[in-house]
Design an enzyme around this catalytic site. Structure first.
Site, short mmCIF file in Angstrom:
data_model
loop_
_atom_site.label_atom_id
_atom_site.label_comp_id
_atom_site.label_asym_id
_atom_site.label_seq_id
_atom_site.Cartn_x
_atom_site.Cartn_y
_atom_site.Cartn_z
N ASN A 69 48.70 42.89 38.53
CA ASN A 69 49.22 43.22 39.85
C ASN A 69 50.21 42.18 40.32
O ASN A 69 50.48 41.20 39.61
CB ASN A 69 48.06 43.40 40.85
CG ASN A 69 47.24 42.14 40.97
OD1 ASN A 69 47.75 41.10 41.39
ND2 ASN A 69 45.98 42.19 40.58
N ALA A 78 41.76 35.36 44.71
CA ALA A 78 42.34 36.09 43.57
C ALA A 78 42.38 37.59 43.82
O ALA A 78 41.48 38.15 44.44
CB ALA A 78 41.55 35.79 42.30
N LYS A 80 48.67 46.71 18.14
CA LYS A 80 49.56 47.36 19.10
C LYS A 80 49.44 48.89 18.99
O LYS A 80 49.53 49.43 17.87
CB LYS A 80 50.99 46.92 18.82
CG LYS A 80 51.99 47.38 19.84
CD LYS A 80 53.38 46.86 19.55
CE LYS A 80 54.37 47.58 20.42
NZ LYS A 80 55.75 47.30 20.03
N PRO A 85 33.51 43.05 36.90
CA PRO A 85 32.52 42.49 37.81
C PRO A 85 33.20 42.04 39.09
O PRO A 85 34.38 41.66 39.07
CB PRO A 85 31.98 41.29 37.03
CG PRO A 85 33.06 40.94 36.06
CD PRO A 85 33.74 42.24 35.71
N ASP A 86 32.48 42.11 40.20
CA ASP A 86 33.01 41.56 41.45
C ASP A 86 32.63 40.08 41.49
O ASP A 86 31.45 39.74 41.61
CB ASP A 86 32.43 42.30 42.66
CG ASP A 86 33.17 41.93 43.94
OD1 ASP A 86 33.31 40.72 44.20
OD2 ASP A 86 33.61 42.84 44.67
N PHE A 130 38.64 37.27 50.81
CA PHE A 130 39.89 37.73 51.40
C PHE A 130 39.92 39.25 51.30
O PHE A 130 39.33 39.82 50.37
CB PHE A 130 41.09 37.14 50.66
CG PHE A 130 41.41 35.75 51.13
CD1 PHE A 130 40.59 34.70 50.80
CD2 PHE A 130 42.53 35.52 51.92
CE1 PHE A 130 40.84 33.42 51.25
CE2 PHE A 130 42.80 34.24 52.38
CZ PHE A 130 41.96 33.19 52.04
O1 C5P Z 1 36.94 44.63 47.28
P1 C5P Z 1 38.20 43.88 47.43
O2 C5P Z 1 38.96 43.71 46.14
O3 C5P Z 1 39.09 44.32 48.54
O4 C5P Z 1 37.67 42.44 47.88
C1 C5P Z 1 38.54 41.36 48.05
C2 C5P Z 1 37.78 40.08 47.92
O5 C5P Z 1 36.88 40.09 46.83
C3 C5P Z 1 38.70 38.94 47.59
O6 C5P Z 1 38.15 37.77 48.11
C4 C5P Z 1 38.70 38.93 46.08
O7 C5P Z 1 39.11 37.68 45.54
C5 C5P Z 1 37.28 39.26 45.78
N1 C5P Z 1 37.07 39.99 44.53
C6 C5P Z 1 36.43 39.39 43.48
N2 C5P Z 1 36.20 40.10 42.32
C7 C5P Z 1 36.60 41.37 42.20
C8 C5P Z 1 37.27 42.00 43.26
C9 C5P Z 1 37.50 41.29 44.42
O8 C5P Z 1 36.06 38.22 43.58
N3 C5P Z 1 36.38 42.02 41.08
#
Ligand code: C5P
Length: 421
Positions: free
Chosen positions: A223, A289, A303, A319-320, A337
């Site tokens: 992105n 991030a 490729k 993963p979040d 954020f």
């Molecule tokens: O859910 P969203 O992407 O809008 O959430 C944003 C927040 O979550 C930011 O602080 C981002 O760095 C964090 N985030 C994360 N891992 C992800 C997605 C988002 O740490 N996979």
């Protein structure tokens, strides 16, 4: 108080130029010190003016040059006592034998020698002279006296001299002098931050930039995040006395002074590195991030070749990172954020709860003037309910200023004693 460590803001240097051929180097020194953010006023002895004109230094410093002690007109502008008080550093470069002798013996028969006696600021001298004059017993005696009096002596370089001699006595390169001065102020600022800094003694871990999710060995999904906000925060946290680790996705930004940077590419790697930081001991975790929500289910080993009209690539959820860290038993203070294009406050407040954060900073990325690639930002900050803190509106400002206000918000929240959730 400013936290930007890339330049030194609002510090005043009186650069005194005395009579010697090295005076020409001082013109470049003014440029380098201005580049580093210092305010410069130049004092010239009569001897110095035989080598370079005051006009040169006036043009470079952007301030009138001070040359006379007993000149009513000059004294009406900024008198020698006022100049002595204005200085955060009196830097004498080049410092002639005569000037060293005057300083060592407390003479006050011209502007510079008077200034030396009148200032409370640190005094640095960069002696430059013929190698025989440098070695002369009287010069060495005077230097010893000055060191005993607390003056910092920048040792001259050795090499061929303008007079044809070879030996010690050359003034160091302007770049080198400017670097030494800048480092001195950084260290002083750092010492204050460590003593009184808002985040003194804390280890702050920050994720920044985009992640890059491989499709095959040559292609990826990513992105437009530039990492600017995270890097500005890293600088601000370091300036506030914290130990800072920056886990950076692929961005082209210089690492802020004093910050430990770990480069990663994928979201999985970013999470793995973040977890390692928890093991090291982390007090505050800031997730700036822009993590890719999905990654390619099976990264092709080679490729992918062009074939039919369509290509389907299966994606699986990443993963979040911030939510995963927030679930750990020994969790740090968690800052997230949220970049939204609509219902900004509502979505952000939702994420604060859903991801179990302590604080969230959100911005409206549909506004063209702020956000991702911009140098400016405007944010709204929410705190978790248990802090009982009002939301804060951070009005449009540079990302550095926003970062500083976020540090203040973190500091203020940390002052609130709360029951563990
Ligand atoms: O859910 P969203 O992407 O809008 O959430 C944003 C927040 O979550 C930011 O602080 C981002 O760095 C964090 N985030 C994360 N891992 C992800 C997605 C988002 O740490 N996979």
């Amino acid at each position: 108080m400013s936290f930007d460590l890339s330049v030194i803001p609002n510090k005043n240097i009186v650069l005194a130029v005395t009579g010697g051929i090295a005076a020409y180097k001082s013109a470049i020194l003014v440029r380098r010190l201005k580049d580093a953010g210092f305010n410069i006023r130049v004092v010239m002895t009569h001897g110095a003016q035989a080598f370079v004109t005051p006009l040169t230094f006036q043009a470079l410093s952007g301030n009138p040059v001070h040359t006379e002690l007993l000149n009513p007109e000059a004294e009406a502008g900024m008198g020698h006592i006022e100049l002595a008080r204005w200085a955060d550093l009196l830097l004498v470069a080049p410092a002639s034998c005569d000037t060293l002798a005057k300083f060592a013996n407390g003479l006050a028969d011209d502007l510079l020698s008077t200034l030396y006696l009148a200032t409370k600021s640190p005094v640095w001298v960069a002696p430059a002279m013929n190698q025989q004059m440098w070695a002369a017993k009287a010069t060495q005696r005077n230097l010893n006296t000055l060191v005993e009096d607390g003056v910092h002596v920048i040792m001259p370089d050795a090499g061929s001299q303008a007079c044809g001699d070879i030996g010690l006595g050359r003034m160091p390169a302007p770049e080198d002098l400017a670097r030494q001065v800048t480092e001195y102020f950084h260290k002083a600022q750092r010492a204050i931050a460590e003593k009184f800094g808002m985040l003194a003694g804390k280890h702050v871990v920050i994720t920044a930039g985009p992640t890059r999710e491989a499709i095959d060995p040559v292609r990826y999904i990513s992105n437009h995040s530039t990492g600017k906000m995270g890097f500005a925060l890293a600088a601000a946290c370091y300036a506030a006395g914290a130990k800072v680790t920056l886990i950076a996705g692929p961005v082209s930004l210089d690492t802020p002074n004093g910050v430990r940077r770990i480069n990663v590419s994928s979201a999985v790697k970013m999470l793995e590195t973040s977890m390692q930081m928890l093991d090291e001991g982390c007090d505050i975790f800031i997730a700036t991030a822009a993590v890719a929500d999905y990654r390619v289910a099976e990264v092709a080993e080679h490729k992918i070749k062009k074939a039919g009209d369509e290509l389907n690539v299966a994606l699986i959820k990443n993963p979040d990172i911030v939510a995963t860290i927030a679930q750990q038993q020994k969790r740090p203070f968690m800052v997230g954020f949220a970049a939204e294009t609509r219902n900004v406050e509502e979505y952000a407040a939702g994420k604060l709860v859903a991801k179990k954060l302590d604080m969230i900073a959100c911005n409206d990325v549909s506004r063209p003037d702020i956000g991702f690639a911009s140098d400016e930002n405007a944010m709204i900050v929410f705190f978790a309910e248990q802090y009982q803190m009002q939301k804060r509106d951070l009005e449009k400002a540079s990302k550095q200023e926003i970062a500083q206000q976020l540090v203040e918000a973190i500091h203020d929240a940390l002052q609130h004693e709360i029951e563990p959730v």
